[in-house]
Design a protein around this motif. Sequence first.
Motif, PDB file in Angstrom:
ATOM      1  N   UNK A 178       0.828  -1.204   0.000  1.00  7.92           N
ATOM      2  CA  UNK A 178       0.000   0.000   0.000  1.00  7.92           C
ATOM      3  C   UNK A 178       0.866   1.259   0.000  1.00  7.92           C
ATOM      4  N   UNK A 179       1.947   1.232   0.776  1.00 12.80           N
ATOM      5  CA  UNK A 179       2.814   2.414   0.872  1.00 12.80           C
ATOM      6  C   UNK A 179       3.486   2.701  -0.461  1.00 12.80           C
ATOM      7  N   UNK A 180       3.888   1.660  -1.160  1.00 14.57           N
ATOM      8  CA  UNK A 180       4.484   1.849  -2.483  1.00 14.57           C
ATOM      9  C   UNK A 180       3.493   2.511  -3.438  1.00 14.57           C
ATOM     10  N   UNK A 181       2.239   2.106  -3.353  1.00 11.14           N
ATOM     11  CA  UNK A 181       1.211   2.705  -4.201  1.00 11.14           C
ATOM     12  C   UNK A 181       1.097   4.201  -3.925  1.00 11.14           C
ATOM     13  N   UNK A 182       1.113   4.558  -2.656  1.00 10.97           N
ATOM     14  CA  UNK A 182       0.996   5.966  -2.267  1.00 10.97           C
ATOM     15  C   UNK A 182       2.196   6.769  -2.755  1.00 10.97           C
ATOM     16  N   UNK A 183       3.394   6.249  -2.535  1.00 10.08           N
ATOM     17  CA  UNK A 183       4.615   6.953  -2.956  1.00 10.08           C
ATOM     18  C   UNK A 183       4.667   7.069  -4.474  1.00 10.08           C
ATOM     19  N   UNK A 184       4.319   5.996  -5.177  1.00  9.58           N
ATOM     20  CA  UNK A 184       4.311   6.035  -6.645  1.00  9.58           C
ATOM     21  C   UNK A 184       3.326   7.075  -7.167  1.00  9.58           C
ATOM     22  N   UNK A 185       2.190   7.188  -6.488  1.00 12.29           N
ATOM     23  CA  UNK A 185       1.182   8.162  -6.893  1.00 12.29           C
ATOM     24  C   UNK A 185       1.707   9.586  -6.728  1.00 12.29           C
ATOM     25  N   UNK A 186       2.395   9.828  -5.628  1.00 12.36           N
ATOM     26  CA  UNK A 186       2.981  11.147  -5.391  1.00 12.36           C
ATOM     27  C   UNK A 186       4.029  11.469  -6.445  1.00 12.36           C
ATOM     28  N   UNK A 188       4.197  10.199  -9.496  1.00  8.84           N
ATOM     29  CA  UNK A 188       3.528  10.337 -10.790  1.00  8.84           C
ATOM     30  C   UNK A 188       2.954  11.734 -10.977  1.00  8.84           C
ATOM     31  N   UNK A 189       2.450  12.334  -9.897  1.00 11.84           N
ATOM     32  CA  UNK A 189       1.767  13.630  -9.992  1.00 11.84           C
ATOM     33  C   UNK A 189       2.617  14.786  -9.452  1.00 11.84           C
ATOM     34  N   UNK A 190       3.912  14.604  -9.361  1.00  8.87           N
ATOM     35  CA  UNK A 190       4.741  15.628  -8.725  1.00  8.87           C
ATOM     36  C   UNK A 190       4.710  16.966  -9.479  1.00  8.87           C
ATOM     37  N   UNK A 192       1.932  17.914 -11.250  1.00  3.64           N
ATOM     38  CA  UNK A 192       0.513  18.187 -11.490  1.00  3.64           C
ATOM     39  C   UNK A 192       0.042  19.276 -10.525  1.00  3.64           C
ATOM     40  N   UNK A 193      -0.355  20.455 -11.015  1.00  2.90           N
ATOM     41  CA  UNK A 193      -0.769  21.551 -10.120  1.00  2.90           C
ATOM     42  C   UNK A 193      -2.026  21.244  -9.310  1.00  2.90           C
ATOM     43  N   UNK A 194      -2.794  20.230  -9.728  1.00  3.64           N
ATOM     44  CA  UNK A 194      -4.006  19.880  -8.974  1.00  3.64           C
ATOM     45  C   UNK A 194      -3.713  18.884  -7.853  1.00  3.64           C
ATOM     46  N   UNK A 195      -2.453  18.521  -7.704  1.00  2.00           N
ATOM     47  CA  UNK A 195      -2.036  17.492  -6.749  1.00  2.00           C
ATOM     48  C   UNK A 195      -1.029  18.084  -5.770  1.00  2.00           C
ATOM     49  N   UNK A 196      -1.204  17.767  -4.477  1.00  2.00           N
ATOM     50  CA  UNK A 196      -0.284  18.277  -3.456  1.00  2.00           C
ATOM     51  C   UNK A 196      -0.017  17.176  -2.440  1.00  2.00           C
ATOM     52  N   UNK A 197       1.252  17.008  -2.073  1.00  2.00           N
ATOM     53  CA  UNK A 197       1.640  15.986  -1.107  1.00  2.00           C
ATOM     54  C   UNK A 197       2.117  16.631   0.188  1.00  2.00           C
ATOM     55  N   UNK A 198       1.614  16.106   1.294  1.00  2.00           N
ATOM     56  CA  UNK A 198       2.026  16.538   2.629  1.00  2.00           C
ATOM     57  C   UNK A 198       2.695  15.356   3.318  1.00  2.00           C
ATOM     58  N   UNK A 199       3.839  15.584   3.944  1.00  2.00           N
ATOM     59  CA  UNK A 199       4.462  14.549   4.756  1.00  2.00           C
ATOM     60  C   UNK A 199       3.950  14.690   6.186  1.00  2.00           C
ATOM     61  N   UNK A 200       3.453  13.599   6.728  1.00  2.00           N
ATOM     62  CA  UNK A 200       2.846  13.598   8.066  1.00  2.00           C
ATOM     63  C   UNK A 200       3.803  14.166   9.112  1.00  2.00           C
ATOM     64  N   UNK A 201       5.052  13.757   9.078  1.00  2.00           N
ATOM     65  CA  UNK A 201       6.015  14.197  10.095  1.00  2.00           C
ATOM     66  C   UNK A 201       6.231  15.703  10.036  1.00  2.00           C
ATOM     67  N   UNK A 202       6.268  16.257   8.834  1.00  2.00           N
ATOM     68  CA  UNK A 202       6.418  17.715   8.711  1.00  2.00           C
ATOM     69  C   UNK A 202       5.175  18.431   9.217  1.00  2.00           C
ATOM     70  N   UNK A 203       4.012  17.835   8.982  1.00  2.00           N
ATOM     71  CA  UNK A 203       2.766  18.442   9.460  1.00  2.00           C
ATOM     72  C   UNK A 203       2.743  18.491  10.984  1.00  2.00           C
ATOM     73  N   UNK A 204       3.259  17.447  11.628  1.00  2.00           N
ATOM     74  CA  UNK A 204       3.291  17.405  13.086  1.00  2.00           C
ATOM     75  C   UNK A 204       4.341  18.358  13.643  1.00  2.00           C
TER      76      UNK A 204
END
Length: 334
Positions: A178-186, A188-190, A192-204
């Motif tokens: 599952x984690x590979x799917x998430x990372x690959x998706x990020x 793939x869309x790096x 893409x202006x309609x796509x944004x990735x947040x890292x949980x640790x940075x958010x905390x």
Amino acid sequence: MQIGLLKERPVFIFGMGRSGTTLLRLMLTAHPQFCVPSECLFFVRLEPKYGHLEDISDRLDSFLADLYKVESFADWKLDPELLRQNLSQFPALNYATAIATVYRTYLEQIGSDARFWGDKNPVHVYYTEQIQKYFPNAKLLLIIRDVRGTYGSLKRTEKSFDNWQGSCQANVLSVTKQWRKVVDLSEKHKNDPSFHTVLYERLIENPEQELRAVCSWLGVDFDESMMRYYEKNAKEKLVPTGENGWNAKTFQPISKGRLNSWQNELSLTELEALESLNQGNLQRLGYQCVTQPFRYRSLLKVLPDYVDHAFWRLAQIAKLRSKRQKLYSASPLS
């Protein structure tokens, strides 16, 4: 209530389970311009039956009946008559407009002044193409957590269920796939202006900085209320009662206390296996490995996870087929 579908700019929040999707949903909902209801999969569940139809107006009774069958939709407590009234106003009702109307009706019922609605569900990792097909102006907000932290949280959570599903989901292979799917998706869309990735640790660690970046991407001003998401959650009960057991911290301010708890909770074998299987993606995202990678002896020790994962996947497929059969028990309509 009129909806100009091409002007709809919903926000879809997704990521792996136990990676902070609920936290991010509450933070965004605390902003006065956004409203993201509790998790419900009706958009995905109903799409195979209604998505291909140009007009579902003459099937409105069927659509409503199916909608209220979807698990968790009852948590919304949506007035069926109000929803029917809002859906009936369209001379031609396609699937995207129907879905948007459900969300807009929810906002209307709770008296929200939010300009934008949103949807949060980890499962949407597998449905980004459908989201962009029906809502071309949608914003896709992905959150990624260190795979070791995700695994540790899943391990704690699934143990409380004390059943075979827990052991099948909270294992090294299932989490890795599952984690590979998430990372690959990020990846793939790096661009893409309609796509944004947040890292949980940075958010905390730096919540205001990360939330300001999210708001800038969404085209709205940052609002201090996002930092006090827990107050609105407690006041309006934004997390359904059944989820409180594993979302208890959403009623409290952000704490860094358990950010790296996996370092003490996971066994050496688990750490070696997770890092061996995910070394490249961990390094790509800036996470540091703490063990010697490629310890094949550790991978051999988690071989039973392969059996659990295969069994769990087969059970999930059978469960989904059963749900679809019940939901679509009537003859297919063209």
